[in-house]
Design a protein around this motif. Structure first.
Motif, PDB file in Angstrom:
ATOM      1  N   TYR A   1      13.152   3.321  -6.500  1.00 12.21           N
ATOM      2  CA  TYR A   1      13.886   3.448  -5.236  1.00 12.21           C
ATOM      3  C   TYR A   1      15.168   4.248  -5.452  1.00 12.21           C
ATOM      4  O   TYR A   1      15.501   5.135  -4.664  1.00 12.21           O
ATOM      5  CB  TYR A   1      14.205   2.058  -4.687  1.00 12.21           C
ATOM      6  N   GLU A   2      15.894   3.931  -6.516  1.00 11.04           N
ATOM      7  CA  GLU A   2      17.164   4.609  -6.772  1.00 11.04           C
ATOM      8  C   GLU A   2      16.975   6.107  -7.001  1.00 11.04           C
ATOM      9  O   GLU A   2      17.782   6.907  -6.550  1.00 11.04           O
ATOM     10  CB  GLU A   2      17.873   3.970  -7.960  1.00 11.04           C
ATOM     11  N   CYS A   3      15.894   6.484  -7.663  1.00  6.76           N
ATOM     12  CA  CYS A   3      15.653   7.908  -7.945  1.00  6.76           C
ATOM     13  C   CYS A   3      15.139   8.679  -6.737  1.00  6.76           C
ATOM     14  O   CYS A   3      15.437   9.860  -6.600  1.00  6.76           O
ATOM     15  CB  CYS A   3      14.638   8.048  -9.077  1.00  6.76           C
ATOM     16  N   HIS A   4      14.341   8.022  -5.878  1.00  8.43           N
ATOM     17  CA  HIS A   4      13.629   8.770  -4.848  1.00  8.43           C
ATOM     18  C   HIS A   4      14.077   8.517  -3.412  1.00  8.43           C
ATOM     19  O   HIS A   4      13.782   9.329  -2.542  1.00  8.43           O
ATOM     20  CB  HIS A   4      12.121   8.497  -4.956  1.00  8.43           C
TER      21      HIS A   4
ATOM     22  N   PHE B   1       6.878   7.484   1.572  1.00  5.54           N
ATOM     23  CA  PHE B   1       6.170   6.228   1.347  1.00  5.54           C
ATOM     24  C   PHE B   1       7.114   5.126   0.883  1.00  5.54           C
ATOM     25  O   PHE B   1       6.966   3.966   1.255  1.00  5.54           O
ATOM     26  CB  PHE B   1       5.024   6.430   0.349  1.00  5.54           C
ATOM     27  N   LEU B   2       8.114   5.474   0.079  1.00  5.62           N
ATOM     28  CA  LEU B   2       9.099   4.465  -0.328  1.00  5.62           C
ATOM     29  C   LEU B   2       9.945   4.022   0.859  1.00  5.62           C
ATOM     30  O   LEU B   2      10.282   2.838   0.986  1.00  5.62           O
ATOM     31  CB  LEU B   2       9.989   5.007  -1.441  1.00  5.62           C
TER      32      LEU B   2
ATOM     33  N   CYS C   1      10.191   0.287   2.246  1.00  4.44           N
ATOM     34  CA  CYS C   1      11.491  -0.355   2.445  1.00  4.44           C
ATOM     35  C   CYS C   1      11.571  -0.961   3.850  1.00  4.44           C
ATOM     36  O   CYS C   1      12.000  -2.107   4.016  1.00  4.44           O
ATOM     37  CB  CYS C   1      12.594   0.662   2.213  1.00  4.44           C
ATOM     38  N   TYR C   2      11.147  -0.214   4.850  1.00  6.46           N
ATOM     39  CA  TYR C   2      11.164  -0.721   6.225  1.00  6.46           C
ATOM     40  C   TYR C   2      10.236  -1.918   6.381  1.00  6.46           C
ATOM     41  O   TYR C   2      10.618  -2.947   6.957  1.00  6.46           O
ATOM     42  CB  TYR C   2      10.757   0.385   7.208  1.00  6.46           C
TER      43      TYR C   2
ATOM     44  N   LEU D   1       0.838  -1.207   0.000  1.00  4.12           N
ATOM     45  CA  LEU D   1       0.000   0.000   0.000  1.00  4.12           C
ATOM     46  C   LEU D   1       0.870   1.252   0.000  1.00  4.12           C
ATOM     47  O   LEU D   1       0.603   2.213  -0.734  1.00  4.12           O
ATOM     48  CB  LEU D   1      -0.916   0.020   1.220  1.00  4.12           C
ATOM     49  N   SER D   2       1.900   1.237   0.817  1.00  3.37           N
ATOM     50  CA  SER D   2       2.812   2.374   0.894  1.00  3.37           C
ATOM     51  C   SER D   2       3.531   2.582  -0.437  1.00  3.37           C
ATOM     52  O   SER D   2       3.708   3.715  -0.888  1.00  3.37           O
ATOM     53  CB  SER D   2       3.810   2.143   2.026  1.00  3.37           C
TER      54      SER D   2
END
Length: 129
Positions: free
Chosen positions: A59-62, A34-35, A39-40, A15-16
């Motif tokens: 993930y790499e961009c943000h 949110f990313l 990840c957590y 959802l996140s």
């Protein structure tokens, strides 16, 4: 019970992640927090999902710069602070005076953390490179 928690974390992480993807297209929603939450949650529940997420371009961009180096571009810092500040305004206006002091304390800590604990980076790309 442990597997229920695992599946709950995977569900919440997904959802996140969806909210983070929406944040790319809707400037009202911040992508990076949110990313980071995804990840957590994935790292707490599924190595496979976590590994997949950290190898995505999204993930790499943000989020990668923040996770690895505790640094964000100035624009992202301002955007995140603006979003968090706006969201904290709602409880500030509707809560009792004692709880308002708590919200003001959260504001102070939020700005302290973003100004002094998260490095600001510039992503200036040269046309020659």
């Amino acid at each position: 019970m442990h597997s229920l928690k695992k599946y709950l974390y995977i569900f919440l992480g997904s959802l996140s992640l969806g909210a983070g993807i929406l944040g790319i297209f809707l400037p009202i929603i911040p992508t990076t927090p949110f990313l980071l939450l995804s990840c957590y949650l994935y790292s707490s529940s599924s190595e496979r999902f976590h590994t997949w997420l950290i190898h995505t371009k999204l993930y790499e961009c943000h989020a990668k710069d923040f996770v690895e180096n505790r640094q964000l571009p100035l624009g992202k810092k301002i955007g995140l602070l603006a979003f968090a500040s706006t969201m904290l305004l709602f409880p500030l206006f509707i809560l009792d005076s004692v709880l308002k002091l708590l919200i003001i304390g959260i504001y102070i800590y939020l700005y302290y953390y973003f100004i002094f604990k998260i490095k600001t980076i510039n992503h200036i790309k040269s046309e020659d490179s």
